[in-house]
Design an enzyme around this catalytic site. Structure first.
Site, PDB file in Angstrom:
ATOM      1  N   GLU A 180      26.958 -34.213 -22.540  1.00 48.73           N
ATOM      2  CA  GLU A 180      27.786 -34.001 -23.724  1.00 48.73           C
ATOM      3  C   GLU A 180      27.630 -32.563 -24.203  1.00 48.73           C
ATOM      4  O   GLU A 180      26.744 -31.851 -23.750  1.00 48.73           O
ATOM      5  CB  GLU A 180      27.391 -34.955 -24.854  1.00 48.73           C
ATOM      6  CG  GLU A 180      25.987 -34.758 -25.387  1.00 48.73           C
ATOM      7  CD  GLU A 180      25.664 -35.741 -26.500  1.00 48.73           C
ATOM      8  OE1 GLU A 180      26.455 -36.652 -26.762  1.00 48.73           O
ATOM      9  OE2 GLU A 180      24.604 -35.577 -27.118  1.00 48.73           O
ATOM     10  N   ARG A 192      27.326 -27.466 -32.529  1.00 47.10           N
ATOM     11  CA  ARG A 192      26.581 -27.075 -33.739  1.00 47.10           C
ATOM     12  C   ARG A 192      25.255 -26.446 -33.327  1.00 47.10           C
ATOM     13  O   ARG A 192      24.942 -26.367 -32.142  1.00 47.10           O
ATOM     14  CB  ARG A 192      26.294 -28.316 -34.569  1.00 47.10           C
ATOM     15  CG  ARG A 192      25.559 -29.380 -33.744  1.00 47.10           C
ATOM     16  CD  ARG A 192      25.107 -30.550 -34.574  1.00 47.10           C
ATOM     17  NE  ARG A 192      24.723 -31.699 -33.779  1.00 47.10           N
ATOM     18  CZ  ARG A 192      23.593 -31.860 -33.115  1.00 47.10           C
ATOM     19  NH1 ARG A 192      22.689 -30.890 -33.109  1.00 47.10           N
ATOM     20  NH2 ARG A 192      23.328 -32.949 -32.423  1.00 47.10           N
ATOM     21  N   ARG A 252       8.426 -32.391 -32.809  1.00 45.51           N
ATOM     22  CA  ARG A 252       9.051 -32.911 -34.034  1.00 45.51           C
ATOM     23  C   ARG A 252       8.045 -33.796 -34.766  1.00 45.51           C
ATOM     24  O   ARG A 252       7.531 -34.766 -34.194  1.00 45.51           O
ATOM     25  CB  ARG A 252      10.299 -33.718 -33.691  1.00 45.51           C
ATOM     26  CG  ARG A 252      11.354 -32.898 -32.971  1.00 45.51           C
ATOM     27  CD  ARG A 252      12.654 -33.660 -32.887  1.00 45.51           C
ATOM     28  NE  ARG A 252      13.615 -32.946 -32.054  1.00 45.51           N
ATOM     29  CZ  ARG A 252      14.901 -33.256 -31.967  1.00 45.51           C
ATOM     30  NH1 ARG A 252      15.373 -34.291 -32.665  1.00 45.51           N
ATOM     31  NH2 ARG A 252      15.714 -32.575 -31.194  1.00 45.51           N
ATOM     32  N   ILE A 257      21.408 -42.969 -14.474  1.00 44.63           N
ATOM     33  CA  ILE A 257      20.686 -42.133 -13.508  1.00 44.63           C
ATOM     34  C   ILE A 257      19.200 -42.464 -13.615  1.00 44.63           C
ATOM     35  O   ILE A 257      18.605 -42.332 -14.682  1.00 44.63           O
ATOM     36  CB  ILE A 257      20.915 -40.629 -13.806  1.00 44.63           C
ATOM     37  CG1 ILE A 257      22.418 -40.302 -13.879  1.00 44.63           C
ATOM     38  CG2 ILE A 257      20.205 -39.769 -12.760  1.00 44.63           C
ATOM     39  CD1 ILE A 257      23.152 -40.397 -12.591  1.00 44.63           C
ATOM     40  N   GLU A 308      24.687 -30.275 -22.683  1.00 45.90           N
ATOM     41  CA  GLU A 308      23.562 -31.101 -22.235  1.00 45.90           C
ATOM     42  C   GLU A 308      23.869 -31.699 -20.862  1.00 45.90           C
ATOM     43  O   GLU A 308      24.995 -32.141 -20.601  1.00 45.90           O
ATOM     44  CB  GLU A 308      23.290 -32.207 -23.254  1.00 45.90           C
ATOM     45  CG  GLU A 308      22.974 -31.647 -24.636  1.00 45.90           C
ATOM     46  CD  GLU A 308      22.321 -32.679 -25.555  1.00 45.90           C
ATOM     47  OE1 GLU A 308      22.443 -33.882 -25.271  1.00 45.90           O
ATOM     48  OE2 GLU A 308      21.692 -32.255 -26.539  1.00 45.90           O
ATOM     49  N   LYS A 327      27.778 -46.668 -24.019  1.00 46.14           N
ATOM     50  CA  LYS A 327      27.680 -45.653 -25.073  1.00 46.14           C
ATOM     51  C   LYS A 327      28.866 -45.730 -26.025  1.00 46.14           C
ATOM     52  O   LYS A 327      29.943 -46.203 -25.653  1.00 46.14           O
ATOM     53  CB  LYS A 327      27.677 -44.241 -24.452  1.00 46.14           C
ATOM     54  CG  LYS A 327      26.499 -43.935 -23.557  1.00 46.14           C
ATOM     55  CD  LYS A 327      26.626 -42.513 -23.065  1.00 46.14           C
ATOM     56  CE  LYS A 327      25.401 -42.073 -22.311  1.00 46.14           C
ATOM     57  NZ  LYS A 327      25.523 -40.652 -21.869  1.00 46.14           N
ATOM     58  N   LYS A 379      15.055 -37.048 -29.015  1.00 47.82           N
ATOM     59  CA  LYS A 379      14.067 -36.073 -28.549  1.00 47.82           C
ATOM     60  C   LYS A 379      12.838 -36.018 -29.460  1.00 47.82           C
ATOM     61  O   LYS A 379      12.960 -36.155 -30.677  1.00 47.82           O
ATOM     62  CB  LYS A 379      14.725 -34.690 -28.479  1.00 47.82           C
ATOM     63  CG  LYS A 379      15.898 -34.650 -27.515  1.00 47.82           C
ATOM     64  CD  LYS A 379      16.800 -33.458 -27.777  1.00 47.82           C
ATOM     65  CE  LYS A 379      18.083 -33.588 -26.997  1.00 47.82           C
ATOM     66  NZ  LYS A 379      19.071 -32.558 -27.382  1.00 47.82           N
ATOM     67  N   GLU A 382      28.665 -45.184 -18.303  1.00 45.77           N
ATOM     68  CA  GLU A 382      28.318 -44.217 -17.272  1.00 45.77           C
ATOM     69  C   GLU A 382      27.284 -44.855 -16.346  1.00 45.77           C
ATOM     70  O   GLU A 382      26.510 -45.716 -16.782  1.00 45.77           O
ATOM     71  CB  GLU A 382      27.708 -42.952 -17.887  1.00 45.77           C
ATOM     72  CG  GLU A 382      28.710 -42.086 -18.614  1.00 45.77           C
ATOM     73  CD  GLU A 382      28.059 -40.863 -19.248  1.00 45.77           C
ATOM     74  OE1 GLU A 382      28.787 -39.928 -19.549  1.00 45.77           O
ATOM     75  OE2 GLU A 382      26.826 -40.863 -19.443  1.00 45.77           O
TER      76      GLU A 382
END
Length: 446
Positions: A286, A290, A336, A201, A273, A156, A235, A198
């Site tokens: 994270e 906002r 969305r 998972i 999150e 990341k 998302k 990381e």
């Protein structure tokens, strides 16, 4: 707060305008040359063109935005989401100009914006984090860290967000192939080429908690949102409450999110999150400092106006309720609507020959466009959000199918057919899905 400049565009600009109108706050829209005919420009009390279409020359141009605020007499700036919303330098310059920044302090944005630093703060606060590394300087160090953590690992960008640049690596060969390009993308997108790793998972759920803090002693949660339907780590569908986590997991997640916000001295609206594994152990992922794209699902189940609460906190007012006064009622889902090919996810810019959103009980559509609008190729392809509420998940799903089936978008390709296919998936309907749902759906079609 008398006059608010909105440093954003599209549907989120219209969303902020709506609350400002209700509160009698004057508004200023800033826009690029490409956006001059969009509804948010026309609906604001004043509008200022701040540059050419590329975001670097308009929506990321801090000098142009601050000049617009000064020239129009605005006394506050709301950054929306994306763009400059999590830019600590921008928040600092807004405050130096004597204006109200609707968001947390620049120091907190900086602290949580760097993912490596944020992980360290969360570990110190006792929040479980995914086993991983600090910032990685070169391929040799990356190789050592990956061996220590154990493959598969997720690579990341330390300054990243929105799923951009994330890569799952299953072997040393994957790492050697991906490292240089990932660092280049991190530098290009975020201005910082630092990477970290990381542990990956397997089959996780992505669950986040909305938090609010007023800086006067109250830090609250507004329950969780399930955000596991994703394409390319971005998302597509969100819902609240999460359809399958146990009540004790929900309570633990919300408690951890509040603890995380308190640990960094947070103020305003934020989202913590988490990844939740199949055994319902959870790990900090994270914190977004906002308003989130998916904030309407929280508004639909709590009845609260999150933008109004942001404005209250920015003005120094205390939150008008305690945790015991916040309730979650019914079930809400957000879909969305992207201007993109529903199968390949390629953007589909062009002119909207028809844009006719659904209406009816429990349906809310936040749109940045209308019939005749031009969807420009320069920006994120999301053009609207369809949010559906029901007294329970079953009713919300039935209303969703009706709403999405009647949603008319013509002139460009959009992802409505994909959203309907998601709704028809047995795993999704049962609420037993994880972040691999969309990938499986696409594989089954081939």
């Amino acid at each position: 707060m008398r006059k608010l400049l909105i440093a954003n565009r599209g549907e989120i600009a219209r969303r902020i305008l709506r609350t400002c109108r209700q509160r009698g706050i004057q508004t200023v829209a800033v826009h690029s040359e490409a956006d001059r005919d969009l509804p948010f420009v026309r609906e604001a009390d004043e509008a200022v063109c701040i540059g050419p279409p590329p975001v670097a020359q308009s929506y990321l141009n801090m000098d142009a935005i601050l000049d617009a605020a000064r020239d129009t007499g605005a006394d506050a700036i709301h950054p929306g989401y994306g763009l400059l919303s999590e830019n600590a330098e921008f928040a600092g310059r807004v405050e130096e100009a004597g204006l109200i920044f609707v968001g947390p302090s620049p120091e907190v944005i900086a602290r949580m914006g760097d993912k490596v630093t944020a992980r360290r703060h969360m570990e110190e606060a006792g929040i479980p984090v995914v086993p991983g590394s600090d910032g990685i300087r070169d391929l040799a160090e990356a190789s050592r860290e990956a061996a220590r953590i154990g493959y598969p690992v997720m690579l990341k960008a330390s300054a990243g967000g929105g799923g951009i640049g994330m890569e799952v690596l299953h072997s040393e060969a994957d790492l050697e192939k991906a490292f240089t390009s990932a660092r280049g993308r991190a530098q290009a997108y975020f201005g910082d080429g630092t990477l970290f790793m990381e542990r990956f998972i397997e089959s996780p759920r992505h669950v986040e908690v909305q938090v609010f803090a007023d800086g006067k002693g109250r830090t609250l949660h507004l329950f969780e949102r399930e955000c596991s339907v994703q394409r390319r780590n971005q998302k597509v569908v969100e819902e609240s409450p999460s359809p399958s986590i146990r009540p004790e997991t929900r309570e633990a997640l919300c408690r951890a999110a509040v603890q995380a916000a308190k640990a960094v001295g947070y103020t305003g609206a934020g989202t913590v999150e988490f990844l939740v594994d199949p055994g319902e152990d959870f790990f900090f992922l994270e914190m977004n400092t906002r308003l989130q794209v998916e904030h309407p699902v929280t508004e639909m189940v709590t009845g609260l106006d999150l933008v109004a609460l942001q404005l209250d906190v920015a003005e120094g007012k205390p939150l008008p309720f305690g945790q015991d006064r916040i309730e979650s009622g019914g079930h809400a889902l957000e879909y969305r609507i992207y201007a993109e090919d529903p199968d390949r996810y390629y953007p589909s810019p062009g002119t909207l020959k028809a844009f006719a959103p659904p209406e009816g009980e429990g349906i809310r559509v936040d749109a940045g466009v209308e019939t005749g609008s031009v969807v420009a190729p320069f920006y994120d392809p999301m053009i609207a959000k369809c949010v559906v509420w029901g007294k329970d998940r079953e009713e919300a799903l039935a209303r969703s199918l009706k709403a999405l089936s009647s949603f008319r978008v013509e002139g460009i390709k959009c992802n409505l057919p994909l959203l309907i296919r998601i709704l028809e998936q047995p795993e999704f309907r049962r609420g037993k899905y994880d972040t691999g749902l969309l990938k499986k759906l696409q594989s089954n079609q081939r």
